[in-house]
Each structure stands twice: as C-alpha cells, then as structure tokens.
Motif scaffolding. Structure first.
Motif, PDB file in Angstrom:
ATOM      1  N   GLY A  19       0.917  -1.162   0.260  1.00 25.00           N
ATOM      2  CA  GLY A  19      -0.083   0.158  -0.099  1.00 25.00           C
ATOM      3  C   GLY A  19       0.589   1.121   0.003  1.00 25.00           C
ATOM      4  N   ASP A  20       0.153   2.525   0.990  1.00 26.88           N
ATOM      5  CA  ASP A  20       1.071   3.865   0.481  1.00 26.88           C
ATOM      6  C   ASP A  20       2.405   3.095   1.461  1.00 26.88           C
ATOM      7  N   VAL A  46       5.654 -10.329   0.893  1.00 23.48           N
ATOM      8  CA  VAL A  46       5.428  -8.534   0.657  1.00 23.48           C
ATOM      9  C   VAL A  46       6.198  -8.265  -0.269  1.00 23.48           C
ATOM     10  N   VAL A  47       4.578  -7.426  -0.951  1.00 22.46           N
ATOM     11  CA  VAL A  47       5.412  -6.911  -2.357  1.00 22.46           C
ATOM     12  C   VAL A  47       5.381  -5.243  -2.211  1.00 22.46           C
ATOM     13  N   ALA A 107       4.811   4.695  -5.595  1.00 22.35           N
ATOM     14  CA  ALA A 107       5.652   3.528  -5.079  1.00 22.35           C
ATOM     15  C   ALA A 107       4.029   2.081  -5.586  1.00 22.35           C
ATOM     16  N   SER A 108       2.918   2.258  -4.643  1.00 19.56           N
ATOM     17  CA  SER A 108       1.935   2.098  -4.144  1.00 19.56           C
ATOM     18  C   SER A 108       0.538   1.640  -5.843  1.00 19.56           C
ATOM     19  N   ILE A 109       0.631   2.296  -6.937  1.00 19.82           N
ATOM     20  CA  ILE A 109       0.745   1.595  -8.044  1.00 19.82           C
ATOM     21  C   ILE A 109       1.564   0.568  -8.614  1.00 19.82           C
ATOM     22  N   THR A 129      -4.605  -7.201   0.185  1.00 21.57           N
ATOM     23  CA  THR A 129      -4.131  -5.842  -0.132  1.00 21.57           C
ATOM     24  C   THR A 129      -3.836  -4.208   0.931  1.00 21.57           C
ATOM     25  N   ALA A 130      -3.154  -3.747   1.255  1.00 19.51           N
ATOM     26  CA  ALA A 130      -2.974  -3.460   1.978  1.00 19.51           C
ATOM     27  C   ALA A 130      -3.435  -1.498   1.872  1.00 19.51           C
TER      28      ALA A 130
END
Length: 347
Positions: A19-20, A46-47, A107-109, A129-130
């Motif tokens: 996430g963000d 973790v992605v 970055a989140s994208i 998804t966070a």
C-alpha cells in the motif's frame, strides 16, 4: 469445477501489497508477519519496498529478517524470514509519514502492478492489499477511484464489483465512491442488474452457496412509499430484480434498508445488494468493525483487502492494529485452497 486441494498441510503463497508507504500498511504487515497466526494461514510474500520493510521491522523491534522473493524455489523460508518482492528500481527517497506525495503514490501503484503480474504468472495464489491513498495516487498521475477499478484495468476485467463481508453480512455495492447528490442518475437498471449478478456470483463461487437468497436494498425511506419519497424503486430497482429473477437468481423486491440489514444479519438473506457506499458500510461496521474484508468479485485472480484506509493520523506511531489484515488473509487463503493449487508450499 474447482480444483481439489492438494494436501491438508499445503499453504497458499499470498502476496501482501504494502500500500502507501507513508500510511500504516508497512506497520500492519510487519506486525502480521510477526504473528504466528499468519504463518498458519499461508506463505506470505510482501510486495513492496524492501528498504521500507526493513526499516519498519527494525523500528518495531521485531525478530524478522527480510529476504528477496524467489518464486523458483517455492519460497521455502526459515523461521523469522520475510520474503519481499520489490519492483522498484531504486530505494524510495526520503518521505514524511502521514503525508500524501506523488512518490509514495507511484510506489503504491507499482506494488499493485507487480502483485497482479505475479498472480497472473501463477507465483501467487492471491493478493491481499494494504490501503492506498487516493490523493497520493492521483498526485502520481493515476486517476482511479480506488483499488477495485485499478485491478480491473490491470486484469482487463469488464464486470466486477466490491463485496465486503463481515460478521453475518455479505454486501455487494451498486455504487461505491460517489457523491450522494450524484447518486440517483447512476442507479440504472443495468447497473443494479450487474450488482445482483455479481452478488450471486460471489455467494456461489466464493462462498459455496448453491442458491443464495439476495436481499435488494431500496434507495429511499420506506422503499419510496409508492412514489411519495422517490421513484427509483419502481423505475430502476424493481426492473433489475425482474431481470435477475428471469435469470434464475433469487432476489427480493426492493426492501427498506432500515429493516433489510437486520433480516440479513439474522440469516433471512445470504447477501445484500446495497445501492451506495454508506448504506452498506454503516451496518457492516456496526456488526464487524475491524474485521470486515473487502473482496473483489469478477477478477481472474483472488483479491481481498483490509477494511481501513491509510490512517495518516496514526502512521509512524506504532499503534496500528493488524487484525483486519489477518481477516483478509484468512478469506484469501480459504479461497486460494480451491483456486490455485499450483502456488502452494509445504509446511
């Protein structure tokens, strides 16, 4: 037909998107990774940013070690190891926690795109998804209402919808992030019909209910009271129900929302189609605050999500709770057991 489970000791590999980075995503992921309950549910990957993950783990003083994700070896990890798939070409520049920026939005994208690519390649059995921040995402030039629409675009999915489950309720939304004063024109028979179809799909495919009973919420008080308080029930919602019934779906007449959700919570309906965001989210969070799970119905991959946002106000303070993330992992892991036997590892 859903594939059979491989073994009782197999765990699905699930991608947890960060996430963000300026929000609570890294913190709740780190805390979840340190929770033994998570490792019993899946093999997590973790992605996100390796640098941010390492920094977060160190800050929280957690007994975890970050390693690079390697799908080729089935991701066999030693105790305390955390696999990270980092799509960024270089570490993120310094950013302020709790603030929307184009850097963290981009970055989140990138994390979501990488997770979708890995899931479509079979390296992940699903993604959890966070939260992302819509302001930061738009600052980075990505103009989507939210995760759901972005994921549909990335997977070239045309019919999709947001179902949120919590406690005894499973709710499909006809509209989501829409201003109330723009709502009525959007509630077309076509859009409502799609929501009913997706509710039926979600309840049958994801929850194994053969002939689900779907309660359809009215828009207006008292379901419009025969036109006294609005006519959307007769002009749009009832015709959509008629179409659903013609297709063999057990859908109710438009019912007043103030009684429908109570009936659904008692088990009279297997799921509910809500007309707008708060109509469904208020009862959900009353009965299951902190444990609701967002499930995107219609995608070719499994995707669940936490029920909270980036919480910029508490980001970086160490007080974020990871319970919602664990709930989202539970749902994704259960679905992945029947969806993706190729992305499992042995305990």
């Amino acid at each position: 037909m859903a594939p059979k489970r491989t073994t009782k000791t197999a765990r699905s590999v699930l991608g947890l998107t960060m996430g963000d980075p300026a929000g609570i995503g890294p913190e709740v992921i780190a805390k979840a990774l340190a929770d033994r309950a998570l490792m019993r549910l899946c093999t997590p990957v973790v992605v996100g940013s390796r640098h941010v993950m390492e920094r977060t783990i160190a800050w929280l003083k957690l007994p975890l070690q970050v390693v690079d994700f390697n799908p080729a070896n089935g991701q066999r990890l030693k105790a305390g190891q955390v696999a990270v798939a980092d799509p960024l070409e270089s570490p993120l520049p310094k950013f302020r926690m709790g603030a929307a920026t184009a850097v963290t939005g981009a970055a989140s994208i990138a994390f979501i795109k990488e997770a979708v690519k890995l899931a479509q390649a079979g390296s992940l059995g699903g993604i959890v998804t966070a939260p992302i921040n819509k302001e930061a995402m738009n600052m980075a030039g990505f103009h989507y209402p939210g995760h759901t629409e972005l994921l549909a675009d990335l997977t070239k999915t045309t019919e999709f919808g947001m179902m949120i489950v919590g406690g005894p309720l499973k709710i499909m939304f006809t509209t989501t992030h829409v201003a109330i004063n723009a709502l009525s024109p959007l509630l077309t028979t076509e859009r409502i019909s799609k929501a009913i179809r997706l509710a039926h799909l979600g309840l049958t495919k994801y929850f194994g209910i053969a002939r689900p009973r779907i309660g359809v919420a009215a828009l207006n008080p008292h379901a419009g009271e025969h036109g006294l308080f609005g006519n959307e029930e007769s002009t749009s919602i009832a015709p959509a129900v008629k179409l659903a019934r013609a297709a063999g779906i057990k859908a109710s007449d438009p019912l007043p929302a103030d009684t429908l959700f109570g009936k659904a919570a008692r088990g009279d309906y297997d799921g509910v189609v809500a007309m707008y965001h708060d109509q469904g989210l208020i009862p959900l969070k009353l009965v299951a605050f902190g444990t609701c799970v967002n499930l995107t119905v219609g995608l070719p991959i499994i995707r669940t999500s936490v029920d909270h946002g980036t919480a910029y106000d508490i980001a970086g303070k160490g007080v974020a709770e990871h319970g919602s993330l664990l709930e989202a992992v539970k749902v994704a892991a259960r679905l992945a057991e029947s969806w993706s036997p190729v992305t499992k590892t042995s305990r």
